[in-house]
Design an enzyme around this catalytic site. Structure first.
Site, short mmCIF file in Angstrom:
data_model
loop_
_atom_site.label_atom_id
_atom_site.label_comp_id
_atom_site.label_asym_id
_atom_site.label_seq_id
_atom_site.Cartn_x
_atom_site.Cartn_y
_atom_site.Cartn_z
N CYS A 1 1.16 -1.23 0.04
CA CYS A 1 -0.44 0.04 -0.15
C CYS A 1 0.95 1.08 -0.02
O CYS A 1 1.21 1.71 1.09
CB CYS A 1 -0.95 -0.36 1.06
SG CYS A 1 -1.83 1.27 1.52
N CYS B 1 -0.25 3.84 2.43
CA CYS B 1 0.10 3.15 3.98
C CYS B 1 1.64 3.90 4.30
O CYS B 1 2.15 4.72 5.34
CB CYS B 1 0.08 1.93 3.82
SG CYS B 1 -1.74 1.41 3.85
#
Length: 323
Positions: free
Chosen positions: A79, A82
């Site tokens: 991700c 993230c």
């Protein structure tokens, strides 16, 4: 493993009220036990950011949330947002110096937790306060927005649950173990039996269990809160809601009708309506009727929680109605 006492909705209903009050009582009990053992001690700055998995969720998140707000960062290696958000949260955890604990959960390795929190995409950030879970934000967020959200979380945790955070000592050794939990208190079995009775719909049994605790320990906070909730549920159990509403509408000066309707209001999550109905009844009645409405209002304050802002406002309104 199932996170307990999670209230993911902003809608206030009796179940959420019950869970919040149980959480507050347990948080207070945990802090009292810790104080009796000499305090939890200081933690190192490195311990303000922890990796959590399904096996450790109960210990590292739910139990710790009784002493400090736990912010959960759901992330994954693949991700990209993230990788932008996580370093900001980690830096702020250290900067806030123990006002919250950051728990990082890899969703690829802990998909059960991801499902239990109802996460549709990452990054996703939640908080757990005294066992109560609430969503903070999803997706990438700017640092100013994150700080504002954290400030609100910390304020709620302190005002509603008395959680003032962890003591941080730069010289403390990372990974130091907290003191062992104290033995179960003398009323734990009775309190657990009362909660089980509530969950099973045996409200009379719950009332008796809480009364047994209070007969020996009249100041027991958890028992007082639980008794108020159990008595409310017992009162509304046999009601015909349509008839109660009809009576209240047709008899605005009937204290009994308004008191019964206020109980239904609260069970349905209409807290302000319940309070307002009883305050109006206090204003328009006298003698025993007025006293009955006042006493029921005070009982409902206990159900919601005396530090709830709606209770604080209603207390002021009651004082104006009385004097």
């Amino acid at each position: 493993m199932q996170p307990r006492n999670m209230s993911m909705s902003g809608v206030v209903d009796l179940a959420a009220v019950k869970a919040a009050q149980e959480a507050k009582a347990k948080a207070e009990q945990t802090r009292a036990e810790t104080a009796r053992q000499g305090g939890a001690g200081a933690v190192a700055p490195a311990d303000l950011v922890i990796d959590v998995d399904e096996a450790g969720f109960e210990r590292d998140v739910l139990q710790r949330s009784a002493e400090v707000p736990v912010v959960i960062d759901f992330w994954a290696e693949w991700c990209q947002p993230c990788k932008q958000l996580s370093p900001v949260l980690e830096r702020l955890a250290v900067e806030y110096n123990g006002r919250f604990l950051l728990a990082k959960i890899d969703v690829d390795a802990n998909q059960m937790l991801m499902q239990q929190f109802g996460i549709q995409g990452i990054p996703a950030v939640f908080a757990v306060v005294a066992g109560q879970a609430l969503p903070l934000f999803q997706g990438a967020a700017g640092e100013e927005q994150i700080r504002g959200t954290l400030d609100q979380l910390i304020q709620v945790a302190e005002q509603r649950f008395g959680l003032t955070g962890l003591v941080v000592d730069a010289d403390a050794q990372p990974g130091a173990q907290p003191p062992a939990a104290a033995p179960a208190g003398p009323y734990d079995a009775l309190l657990e039996a009362a909660v089980q009775a509530l969950d099973a719909g045996d409200f009379g049994g719950a009332v008796r269990a809480y009364q047994n605790v209070l007969s020996d320990d009249p100041a027991n906070t958890e028992a007082k809160l639980g008794l108020a909730q159990a008595e409310l549920l017992q009162r509304v159990q046999g009601m015909d809601p349509q008839q109660v509403r009809r009576d209240a509408a047709e008899k605005p000066a009937d204290a009994g009708a308004q008191i019964a309707a206020a109980d239904l209001d609260l069970v349905g999550g209409h807290v302000e309506d319940a309070f307002g109905r009883l305050i109006e009844t206090v204003q328009r009645t006298a003698g025993d009727d007025r006293d009955a409405a006042r006493r029921r209002l005070l009982e409902l304050f206990e159900v919601v929680g005396t530090d709830d802002p709606r209770v604080v406002g209603a207390r002021r309104a009651l004082a104006r109605a009385l004097f």
